[in-house]
Scaffold this active site. Structure first.
Site, mmCIF file in Angstrom:
data_model
loop_
_atom_site.group_PDB
_atom_site.id
_atom_site.type_symbol
_atom_site.label_atom_id
_atom_site.label_comp_id
_atom_site.label_asym_id
_atom_site.label_seq_id
_atom_site.Cartn_x
_atom_site.Cartn_y
_atom_site.Cartn_z
ATOM 1 N N ASP A 238 -7.118 4.269 -4.430
ATOM 2 C CA ASP A 238 -7.746 4.138 -3.104
ATOM 3 C C ASP A 238 -8.328 5.532 -2.837
ATOM 4 O O ASP A 238 -8.584 6.279 -3.795
ATOM 5 C CB ASP A 238 -6.709 3.716 -2.046
ATOM 6 C CG ASP A 238 -7.352 3.265 -0.733
ATOM 7 O OD1 ASP A 238 -7.858 2.140 -0.666
ATOM 8 O OD2 ASP A 238 -7.384 4.059 0.242
ATOM 9 N N LYS B 63 0.872 -1.189 0.000
ATOM 10 C CA LYS B 63 0.000 0.000 0.000
ATOM 11 C C LYS B 63 0.899 1.226 0.000
ATOM 12 O O LYS B 63 2.009 1.173 0.514
ATOM 13 C CB LYS B 63 -0.874 0.015 1.265
ATOM 14 C CG LYS B 63 -2.101 0.890 1.154
ATOM 15 C CD LYS B 63 -3.249 0.133 0.546
ATOM 16 C CE LYS B 63 -4.436 0.996 0.254
ATOM 17 N NZ LYS B 63 -5.609 0.194 -0.132
#
Ligand code: NDP
Ligand code: 2IT
Length: 449
Positions: A170, A130
């Site tokens: 995201d 991430k």
């Protein structure tokens, strides 16, 4: 949690907290996993003695870098960029990029850790990662966002690759940002490769990637309901957020015969008792992706209620779909939901329920789908985008819809396999243990690394 498990978890968390001081979101995500995985490995020396969970909670590496860019007034701005490469035991690091002022190392470590389990559950060969930045896209012009994305990719490009690490979107990173970042990568590397997913359809993107997370979250709920002998038909639903995940969750709930009465953003929520139909939903999608406006404008447009600075969980519903951000359901929210007759929660956002809120759902024996299972549809279609890029082909919408549905169904089955006792499914346990086993077995095969 029984006393023995509590002791195991406390011991494990003591070391983790000492090594990662102050990283509360990361602690929370690990705690949620430790509570179910530690009892599972307690009598399995191959996992326990080889310290697999300890190794999974230490990221392979974290890259932190300066991102310097110029705003429209000629001021020099400095932000911080990150990529957390958590675990690549079962495939290249894979996971989104978040641009939001709340981004910290702790937030990205929790997300990369969760992603490792989620990607494992999809059954596709993807490790967990991430990244992102504390950059706030809100109120920035298109050109400012472009300059930021180019500056961010100018450093990130040396750490990613189609077989190394494949980021995606995201919070705050959608089609526009992915386009700017892909363009910059292509320019720097002089290569056209599938190094990001969520790309535009003109340059290697996959059909239904945009819709996949929201659709998948609703499919997971449908699977849980069917397993319990029920269906989505006629269910009144509360959805939070109004971004990518929330809007396509609404679309799928409508397809399956439910009615959505709320949406929200960081300024408050709207309550539309009549339901958010396809036309109203298109208004929200245009509002958020084109005009970049606030959800309160919906209330003005359609004459419904807007409640400032609050979350939608006080509205009575049969099903709740938190699709905004982490820790958006606290204990009081969970109590209200249960009291008002909520029968199921499917987490579209990552870790939207606080630890004690989950306990309330579980004690009330309502259906609870943790994010790593419920929102895996997005990364699953990202995995399918990677396959299409490698093979230089594009699958059609029907094929991709079928694949998404069957992946969500198989995640549900794996949760049942590892989480069912005496006819009741603990989806938290099922998702954590099923996600763990595949990664752990791959790590065992590699020896001590
Ligand atoms: P978007 O940026 O498209 O939308 C985010 C939405 O959540 C906006 O409505 C935003 O409101 C709201 N929000 C964000 N932060 C806060 C906050 N601190 N308080 C209240 N509201 C907030 O993001 P996505 O829809 O892509 O992501 C939503 C969630 O889903 C995240 O948890 C993400 O990690 C998760 N997720 C996303 C996937 C994807 O494919 N995109 C895949 C799997 C999970 P505002 O505009 O006012 O900030
Ligand atoms: O949290 C997530 O699963 C995502 N933001 C999507 C990740 C991806 O690589 O598609």
């Amino acid at each position: 949690m029984d006393a023995k498990t509590e002791h195991l978890v406390q011991e494990f968390m003591h070391g983790l907290i000492k090594r990662n001081p102050g990283q509360t979101e990361f602690h929370q995500a690990v705690y949620e996993v430790a509570g179910t995985v530690l009892p599972f490995i307690e009598n399995k020396p191959k996992y326990k003695d080889l310290r697999i969970l300890e190794r999974m909670t230490e990221p392979d590496r974290i890259v932190i870098f300066r991102v310097c860019w110029e705003d429209d007034e000629g001021n020099i701005r400095v932000n911080r960029g990150y990529r957390v490469q958590n675990n690549n035991a079962i495939g290249p690091y894979k996971g989104g990029l978040r641009f939001h002022p709340s981004v910290t190392e702790s937030v990205l470590k929790f997300l990369a850790f969760e992603q490792t389990f989620k990607n494992s559950l999809t059954g596709l060969p993807m490790g967990g990662g991430k990244g992102g930045s504390d950059f706030n896209p809100k109120g920035k012009s298109d050109r400012e966002v472009m300059r930021f994305c180019q500056a961010f990719m100018s450093e990130l490009f040396r750490h990613i690759g189609a077989d190394t690490d494949v980021p995606a979107g995201d919070i705050g990173v959608g089609a526009r940002e992915i386009g700017y970042m892909f363009g910059q990568y292509k320019r720097l590397a002089n290569e056209f490769k599938g190094i990001l997913t969520g790309k535009g359809l003109e340059f290697g993107g996959s059909l239904i990637r945009t819709e996949a997370t929201g659709y998948g979250t609703v499919y997971f709920m449908e699977n849980m309901l069917q397993h319990a002998g029920d269906s989505m038909d006629g269910k009144v639903c509360c959805v939070s957020g109004s971004g990518n995940v929330a809007t396509y969750a609404v679309e799928k709930i409508n397809h399956l015969g439910g009615k959505v009465v709320t949406l929200s953003d960081s300024s408050g929520f709207i309550y539309d008792e009549a339901g958010i139909d396809a036309e109203k939903l298109q208004y929200v999608i245009d509002l958020k992706t084109k005009r970049r406006g606030r959800i309160s404008e919906y209330a003005d447009e359609f004459g419904c209620k807007f409640v400032a600075d609050e979350r939608p969980w006080s509205v009575p519903c049969h099903l709740a779909f938190p699709c905004a951000t982490q820790n958006e359901i606290n204990v009081q929210d969970a109590q209200l939901l249960v009291k008002n007759g909520c029968q199921g929660v499917s987490e579209g956002a990552n870790m939207p329920s606080e630890q004690d809120a989950i306990a309330i759902f579980q004690d009330a024996k309502i259906l609870f789908a943790p994010s790593k299972a419920a929102n895996a549809g997005g990364v699953a279609v990202s995995g399918l985008e990677m396959s299409q890029n490698s093979a230089r082909i594009s699958w059609n919408e029907v094929e991709l819809q079928d694949l998404l549905q069957s992946i969500m169904k198989s995640i549900h089955e794996r949760c049942v396999e590892y989480g069912e006792t005496d006819g009741r499914v603990d989806y938290l346990k099922g998702a954590n243990v099923a996600g763990f086993v595949k990664v752990a077995d791959a790590m065992l095969a590699y020896g001590v690394v």
